[in-house]
Design a protein around this motif. Structure first.
Motif, PDB file in Angstrom:
ATOM      1  N   UNK A 145      10.382 -64.496 -31.714  1.00  0.00           N
ATOM      2  CA  UNK A 145       9.291 -65.175 -32.410  1.00  0.00           C
ATOM      3  C   UNK A 145       7.982 -64.691 -31.794  1.00  0.00           C
ATOM      4  N   UNK A 146       6.891 -64.756 -32.531  1.00  0.00           N
ATOM      5  CA  UNK A 146       5.605 -64.299 -31.988  1.00  0.00           C
ATOM      6  C   UNK A 146       5.281 -64.965 -30.659  1.00  0.00           C
ATOM      7  N   UNK A 147       4.756 -64.159 -29.731  1.00  0.00           N
ATOM      8  CA  UNK A 147       4.401 -64.662 -28.419  1.00  0.00           C
ATOM      9  C   UNK A 147       5.419 -64.374 -27.340  1.00  0.00           C
ATOM     10  N   UNK A 148       6.634 -63.938 -27.719  1.00  0.00           N
ATOM     11  CA  UNK A 148       7.637 -63.605 -26.719  1.00  0.00           C
ATOM     12  C   UNK A 148       7.402 -62.196 -26.171  1.00  0.00           C
ATOM     13  N   UNK A 149       7.996 -61.930 -25.021  1.00  0.00           N
ATOM     14  CA  UNK A 149       7.966 -60.589 -24.435  1.00  0.00           C
ATOM     15  C   UNK A 149       9.303 -59.918 -24.689  1.00  0.00           C
ATOM     16  N   UNK A 171       3.250 -59.617 -33.107  1.00  0.00           N
ATOM     17  CA  UNK A 171       2.503 -60.288 -32.033  1.00  0.00           C
ATOM     18  C   UNK A 171       3.339 -60.664 -30.816  1.00  0.00           C
ATOM     19  N   UNK A 172       4.126 -59.699 -30.328  1.00  0.00           N
ATOM     20  CA  UNK A 172       4.742 -59.891 -29.017  1.00  0.00           C
ATOM     21  C   UNK A 172       3.649 -59.959 -27.958  1.00  0.00           C
ATOM     22  N   UNK A 173       3.838 -60.798 -26.957  1.00  0.00           N
ATOM     23  CA  UNK A 173       2.864 -60.881 -25.871  1.00  0.00           C
ATOM     24  C   UNK A 173       2.823 -59.584 -25.068  1.00  0.00           C
ATOM     25  N   UNK A 215       6.862 -61.769 -11.890  1.00  0.00           N
ATOM     26  CA  UNK A 215       8.121 -62.369 -11.470  1.00  0.00           C
ATOM     27  C   UNK A 215       8.858 -63.126 -12.560  1.00  0.00           C
ATOM     28  N   UNK A 216       8.231 -63.286 -13.721  1.00  0.00           N
ATOM     29  CA  UNK A 216       8.848 -64.084 -14.791  1.00  0.00           C
ATOM     30  C   UNK A 216       9.998 -63.347 -15.470  1.00  0.00           C
ATOM     31  N   UNK A 217       9.859 -62.031 -15.687  1.00  0.00           N
ATOM     32  CA  UNK A 217      10.831 -61.294 -16.473  1.00  0.00           C
ATOM     33  C   UNK A 217      10.494 -61.334 -17.951  1.00  0.00           C
ATOM     34  N   UNK A 218      11.364 -60.748 -18.767  1.00  0.00           N
ATOM     35  CA  UNK A 218      11.107 -60.658 -20.205  1.00  0.00           C
ATOM     36  C   UNK A 218      12.062 -61.557 -20.979  1.00  0.00           C
ATOM     37  N   UNK A 219      11.589 -62.019 -22.129  1.00  0.00           N
ATOM     38  CA  UNK A 219      12.357 -62.974 -22.928  1.00  0.00           C
ATOM     39  C   UNK A 219      13.541 -62.326 -23.646  1.00  0.00           C
ATOM     40  N   UNK A 220      13.352 -61.101 -24.139  1.00  0.00           N
ATOM     41  CA  UNK A 220      14.396 -60.427 -24.913  1.00  0.00           C
ATOM     42  C   UNK A 220      14.546 -59.002 -24.399  1.00  0.00           C
ATOM     43  N   UNK A 221      15.778 -58.574 -24.186  1.00  0.00           N
ATOM     44  CA  UNK A 221      16.079 -57.201 -23.773  1.00  0.00           C
ATOM     45  C   UNK A 221      17.034 -56.601 -24.800  1.00  0.00           C
ATOM     46  N   UNK A 222      16.664 -55.439 -25.346  1.00  0.00           N
ATOM     47  CA  UNK A 222      17.537 -54.718 -26.275  1.00  0.00           C
ATOM     48  C   UNK A 222      18.087 -53.506 -25.540  1.00  0.00           C
TER      49      UNK A 222
END
Length: 337
Positions: A145-149, A171-173, A215-222
């Protein structure tokens, strides 16, 4: 009307790239009730073609033995109950279970799209598999969704090229990539709009992702790599992150010492996905999603469809060898003249 056609075949059924040849006595396909027969202009290469050629790909039971899942061409005829909205002579492109390395293909009309005049035959042939795979992995499976990394591995691969652009438009962050060279990273960042990229030969990409995200990491990894990236993906994923696995280029067996604690600690989801094994109604839904969200931007030119090289299909051996080199930054296309 002739009952045979020319199609790319494989000597002895499986083998190296040099085993490919054009068989001039291949049976011409006949349409099922919902099919169209398309006279092919161009077809795109995909990594699954290499695996199938070598006998390492689980081919769906409804697929013909001929390689190839994406193409462009003109409609020659129909079955008795084809989808409305198409007519003979229409210029189309589409996705198939197989059979695109040939002069003709039988394909469900649910998996066809009208070719925009702004796209060349070569560009159109390079759209279906890659862009539909990217949108499926990102939206339907990954839950973007928009705003995710998001992190796209193999950033200069055709699927990730599509995914980077979809991520930017929605609109990915932040959009991160991994690649094998600075040239590929620059291509992803400067031409496609990725936020940053990391060279997996010279950098610890998971550590770099954590640095870049505080340090947060990413929301989605493909991911297309599998074994070699499994631990790094767990390390680089954010809390409640989603790792979508589309391939296992480095293998399927995990080494000793892999720490799966992040699954619980970060509440991660790891999910595999494939497109070719889905039924045609599901693929039709994905086709409609692509037509709605991507085709308008392709027409206006804001979405790029990079072509690495176009080969006459008589040079399909060279085309496969080029893909095996892993040095491309876009689609490899074969044209049938």
């Amino acid at each position: 009307m002739a009952d045979t056609m020319r199609a790319v075949d494989i000597k002895n059924g499986t083998g190296p790239a040099t085993s490919l040849y054009i068989n001039s006595s291949t049976p011409k396909p006949k349409p099922r009730t919902t099919d169209a027969i398309v006279k092919i202009k161009c077809f795109g290469l995909n990594r699954m073609d290499l695996l199938q050629r070598e006998g390492h790909y689980p081919v769906p039971p409804q697929a013909p033995k001929t390689l190839g899942v994406e193409f462009s061409g003109t409609i020659e005829s129909f079955g008795s109950d084809a989808e409305s909205g198409f007519k003979k002579g229409d210029e189309v492109f589409g996705l198939a279970y197989g059979g695109a390395y040939a002069e003709y293909i039988a394909v469900s009309t649910h998996m066809l799209m009208h070719k925009p005049e702004e796209l060349s035959w070569e560009q159109a042939a390079g759209v279906p598999e890659t862009w539909i795979t990217a949108s499926q992995a990102m939206y339907l499976v990954g839950g973007f969704t928009p705003g995710k990394t998001i992190l796209w591995h193999a950033g200069a691969s055709s699927v990730s090229i599509a995914g980077i652009q979809l991520s930017r438009a929605d609109n990915a962050t932040a959009i991160y990539v991994t690649a094998s060279s600075q040239e590929k990273i620059d291509f992803c960042v400067k031409q496609l709009g990725a936020t940053a990229g990391f060279n997996y030969h010279t950098q610890n990409w998971s550590e770099e992702i954590l640095k870049a995200t505080g340090g947060k990491g990413v929301d989605i990894i493909i991911d297309f790599i599998g074994q070699n990236y499994f631990q790094g993906n767990l390390d680089a994923a954010a809390r409640d992150g989603h790792i979508v696995n589309l391939g296992t280029m480095s293998g399927t067996k995990l080494p000793a010492g892999v720490d799966i604690g992040a699954f619980v600690r970060k509440r991660l989801r790891f999910e595999g996905s494939s497109l070719r094994s889905q039924d045609e109604n599901y693929q039709g839904t994905l086709r409609n999603t692509l037509a709605e969200h991507a085709l308008p931007k392709m027409r206006e030119g804001s979405f790029k469809i990079p072509i690495e090289k176009v080969f006459p299909w008589e040079e399909v051996v060279k085309a496969h060898q080029l893909m095996e080199n892993n040095q491309t930054k876009g689609k490899i296309i074969c044209r049938i003249d």
